[in-house]
Design a protein around this motif. Structure first.
Motif, PDB file in Angstrom:
ATOM      1  N   LYS A  37      35.052   5.325  52.209  1.00 52.70           N
ATOM      2  CA  LYS A  37      34.912   6.654  53.426  1.00 52.70           C
ATOM      3  C   LYS A  37      33.625   7.897  53.032  1.00 52.70           C
ATOM      4  CE  LYS A  37      39.317   7.163  55.726  1.00 52.70           C
ATOM      5  NZ  LYS A  37      40.125   7.365  56.296  1.00 52.70           N
ATOM      6  N   GLU A  38      32.946   8.059  52.536  1.00 53.50           N
ATOM      7  CA  GLU A  38      32.455   9.102  52.151  1.00 53.50           C
ATOM      8  C   GLU A  38      31.071   7.845  51.934  1.00 53.50           C
ATOM      9  OE1 GLU A  38      33.754  11.045  48.460  1.00 53.50           O
ATOM     10  OE2 GLU A  38      34.631  12.469  49.652  1.00 53.50           O
ATOM     11  N   SER A  39      30.843   7.448  51.404  1.00 55.85           N
ATOM     12  CA  SER A  39      30.242   6.008  51.649  1.00 55.85           C
ATOM     13  C   SER A  39      29.603   6.501  53.126  1.00 55.85           C
ATOM     14  CB  SER A  39      30.098   5.167  50.376  1.00 55.85           C
ATOM     15  OG  SER A  39      29.036   4.564  50.420  1.00 55.85           O
ATOM     16  N   ALA A  40      30.586   5.625  53.370  1.00 57.93           N
ATOM     17  CA  ALA A  40      29.682   4.802  54.917  1.00 57.93           C
ATOM     18  C   ALA A  40      29.722   6.505  55.685  1.00 57.93           C
ATOM     19  CB  ALA A  40      31.388   4.616  55.448  1.00 57.93           C
ATOM     20  N   MET A  41      30.052   7.514  55.733  1.00 55.74           N
ATOM     21  CA  MET A  41      29.486   8.712  56.557  1.00 55.74           C
ATOM     22  C   MET A  41      28.090   8.451  55.690  1.00 55.74           C
ATOM     23  SD  MET A  41      32.697  11.523  56.548  1.00 55.74           S
ATOM     24  CE  MET A  41      32.772  11.846  54.858  1.00 55.74           C
ATOM     25  N   GLN A  42      27.374   9.155  54.185  1.00 63.98           N
ATOM     26  CA  GLN A  42      26.359   8.977  53.727  1.00 63.98           C
ATOM     27  C   GLN A  42      25.555   7.850  54.804  1.00 63.98           C
ATOM     28  OE1 GLN A  42      25.320  11.752  52.492  1.00 63.98           O
ATOM     29  NE2 GLN A  42      22.956  10.968  52.359  1.00 63.98           N
ATOM     30  N   ALA A  43      25.725   6.316  54.740  1.00 66.20           N
ATOM     31  CA  ALA A  43      25.135   5.643  55.278  1.00 66.20           C
ATOM     32  C   ALA A  43      24.375   5.593  56.114  1.00 66.20           C
ATOM     33  CB  ALA A  43      25.569   4.481  54.888  1.00 66.20           C
ATOM     34  N   HIS A  44      25.702   6.071  57.744  1.00 60.81           N
ATOM     35  CA  HIS A  44      25.056   6.906  58.381  1.00 60.81           C
ATOM     36  C   HIS A  44      24.265   8.097  58.625  1.00 60.81           C
ATOM     37  CE1 HIS A  44      28.186   4.650  60.718  1.00 60.81           C
ATOM     38  NE2 HIS A  44      29.296   3.698  60.121  1.00 60.81           N
ATOM     39  N   LYS A  45      24.434   8.575  58.627  1.00 56.98           N
ATOM     40  CA  LYS A  45      23.072   9.891  57.852  1.00 56.98           C
ATOM     41  C   LYS A  45      21.905   9.453  57.781  1.00 56.98           C
ATOM     42  CE  LYS A  45      26.725  13.679  56.575  1.00 56.98           C
ATOM     43  NZ  LYS A  45      26.858  14.532  55.986  1.00 56.98           N
ATOM     44  N   CYS A  46      21.850   8.270  56.780  1.00 53.47           N
ATOM     45  CA  CYS A  46      20.288   7.704  56.500  1.00 53.47           C
ATOM     46  C   CYS A  46      19.992   6.736  57.913  1.00 53.47           C
ATOM     47  CB  CYS A  46      20.548   6.873  55.227  1.00 53.47           C
ATOM     48  SG  CYS A  46      21.256   7.989  53.347  1.00 53.47           S
ATOM     49  N   VAL A  47      21.293   6.294  58.734  1.00 52.98           N
ATOM     50  CA  VAL A  47      20.776   5.071  59.896  1.00 52.98           C
ATOM     51  C   VAL A  47      20.415   6.511  60.675  1.00 52.98           C
ATOM     52  CG1 VAL A  47      21.610   4.035  61.682  1.00 52.98           C
ATOM     53  CG2 VAL A  47      22.300   3.100  59.163  1.00 52.98           C
ATOM     54  N   ASP A  48      20.862   7.479  60.574  1.00 51.03           N
ATOM     55  CA  ASP A  48      20.564   8.475  61.866  1.00 51.03           C
ATOM     56  C   ASP A  48      19.142   8.906  61.373  1.00 51.03           C
ATOM     57  OD1 ASP A  48      23.088   8.149  63.317  1.00 51.03           O
ATOM     58  OD2 ASP A  48      24.123  10.325  61.913  1.00 51.03           O
ATOM     59  N   VAL A  49      19.006   9.282  60.414  1.00 47.73           N
ATOM     60  CA  VAL A  49      17.693   9.429  60.306  1.00 47.73           C
ATOM     61  C   VAL A  49      16.275   8.423  60.400  1.00 47.73           C
ATOM     62  CG1 VAL A  49      15.997  10.289  58.062  1.00 47.73           C
ATOM     63  CG2 VAL A  49      18.541  11.295  58.648  1.00 47.73           C
ATOM     64  N   ILE A  50      17.057   7.622  60.377  1.00 47.03           N
ATOM     65  CA  ILE A  50      15.547   6.248  60.261  1.00 47.03           C
ATOM     66  C   ILE A  50      15.847   6.383  61.201  1.00 47.03           C
ATOM     67  CG2 ILE A  50      15.559   3.744  60.033  1.00 47.03           C
ATOM     68  CD1 ILE A  50      16.712   4.115  56.778  1.00 47.03           C
ATOM     69  N   SER A  51      16.211   6.375  62.128  1.00 44.67           N
ATOM     70  CA  SER A  51      16.812   5.597  63.724  1.00 44.67           C
ATOM     71  C   SER A  51      15.341   7.503  64.856  1.00 44.67           C
ATOM     72  CB  SER A  51      17.800   5.688  64.391  1.00 44.67           C
ATOM     73  OG  SER A  51      18.699   5.068  63.632  1.00 44.67           O
ATOM     74  N   LYS A  52      15.923   8.682  63.785  1.00 48.13           N
ATOM     75  CA  LYS A  52      14.521   9.289  64.532  1.00 48.13           C
ATOM     76  C   LYS A  52      13.774   9.160  64.514  1.00 48.13           C
ATOM     77  CE  LYS A  52      18.759  12.923  64.581  1.00 48.13           C
ATOM     78  NZ  LYS A  52      19.106  13.850  64.412  1.00 48.13           N
ATOM     79  N   LYS A  53      13.722   9.127  63.130  1.00 50.31           N
ATOM     80  CA  LYS A  53      11.919   8.564  62.180  1.00 50.31           C
ATOM     81  C   LYS A  53      11.484   7.630  63.532  1.00 50.31           C
ATOM     82  CE  LYS A  53      12.174  10.300  57.836  1.00 50.31           C
ATOM     83  NZ  LYS A  53      12.078   9.853  56.263  1.00 50.31           N
ATOM     84  N   ASN A  54      12.253   6.389  63.605  1.00 50.17           N
ATOM     85  CA  ASN A  54      11.261   5.237  64.429  1.00 50.17           C
ATOM     86  C   ASN A  54      11.269   5.583  65.802  1.00 50.17           C
ATOM     87  OD1 ASN A  54      11.704   3.398  62.223  1.00 50.17           O
ATOM     88  ND2 ASN A  54      13.403   2.802  62.820  1.00 50.17           N
ATOM     89  N   ALA A  55      11.635   6.519  66.834  1.00 54.85           N
ATOM     90  CA  ALA A  55      11.748   6.479  67.991  1.00 54.85           C
ATOM     91  C   ALA A  55      11.138   7.473  67.791  1.00 54.85           C
ATOM     92  CB  ALA A  55      13.250   7.915  67.745  1.00 54.85           C
ATOM     93  N   GLU A  56      10.586   9.358  66.710  1.00 57.06           N
ATOM     94  CA  GLU A  56       9.190   9.851  66.714  1.00 57.06           C
ATOM     95  C   GLU A  56       8.460   8.919  67.051  1.00 57.06           C
ATOM     96  OE1 GLU A  56       9.834  12.453  63.305  1.00 57.06           O
ATOM     97  OE2 GLU A  56      11.255  13.221  64.810  1.00 57.06           O
ATOM     98  N   VAL A  57       7.984   7.932  66.073  1.00 53.19           N
ATOM     99  CA  VAL A  57       7.322   7.264  65.871  1.00 53.19           C
ATOM    100  C   VAL A  57       6.033   5.384  67.418  1.00 53.19           C
ATOM    101  CG1 VAL A  57       5.969   4.773  64.662  1.00 53.19           C
ATOM    102  CG2 VAL A  57       6.994   6.880  63.990  1.00 53.19           C
ATOM    103  N   LYS A  58       7.557   6.286  68.335  1.00 55.60           N
ATOM    104  CA  LYS A  58       7.358   4.793  69.152  1.00 55.60           C
ATOM    105  C   LYS A  58       6.331   5.874  70.278  1.00 55.60           C
ATOM    106  CE  LYS A  58      11.111   1.250  68.202  1.00 55.60           C
ATOM    107  NZ  LYS A  58      12.035   0.997  69.002  1.00 55.60           N
ATOM    108  N   ILE A  59       6.867   7.305  69.856  1.00 62.76           N
ATOM    109  CA  ILE A  59       6.278   8.684  70.781  1.00 62.76           C
ATOM    110  C   ILE A  59       4.793   8.659  71.355  1.00 62.76           C
ATOM    111  CG2 ILE A  59       6.590  10.369  71.260  1.00 62.76           C
ATOM    112  CD1 ILE A  59       9.282  10.990  70.734  1.00 62.76           C
TER     113      ILE A  59
END
Length: 59
Positions: A37-59
């Motif tokens: 569970k802890e590992s999955a939460m950390q992975a979700h945080k990483c995915v969120d950071v990557i998604s935000k970076k990708n969203a910023e690049v597209k703008i």
């Protein structure tokens, strides 16, 4: 009569050992689930950071 009691006592002792073994296994599985569970939460945080970076690049 005594041999019957001894036989029953050995059976009870065997059941106690089995219960203790199962309890130890259950605790180990619970610990592993917690780590997953802890590992999955950390992975979700990483995915969120990557998604935000990708969203910023597209703008």
């Amino acid at each position: 009569m005594k041999s019957g009691l001894d036989y029953s006592k050995r059976g009870v002792d065997d059941i106690k050992l089995d219960l203790k073994s199962n309890e130890n296994k259950r605790e180990a599985v619970g610990d592993r689930v917690t780590r997953v569970k802890e590992s999955a939460m950390q992975a979700h945080k990483c995915v969120d950071v990557i998604s935000k970076k990708n969203a910023e690049v597209k703008i």
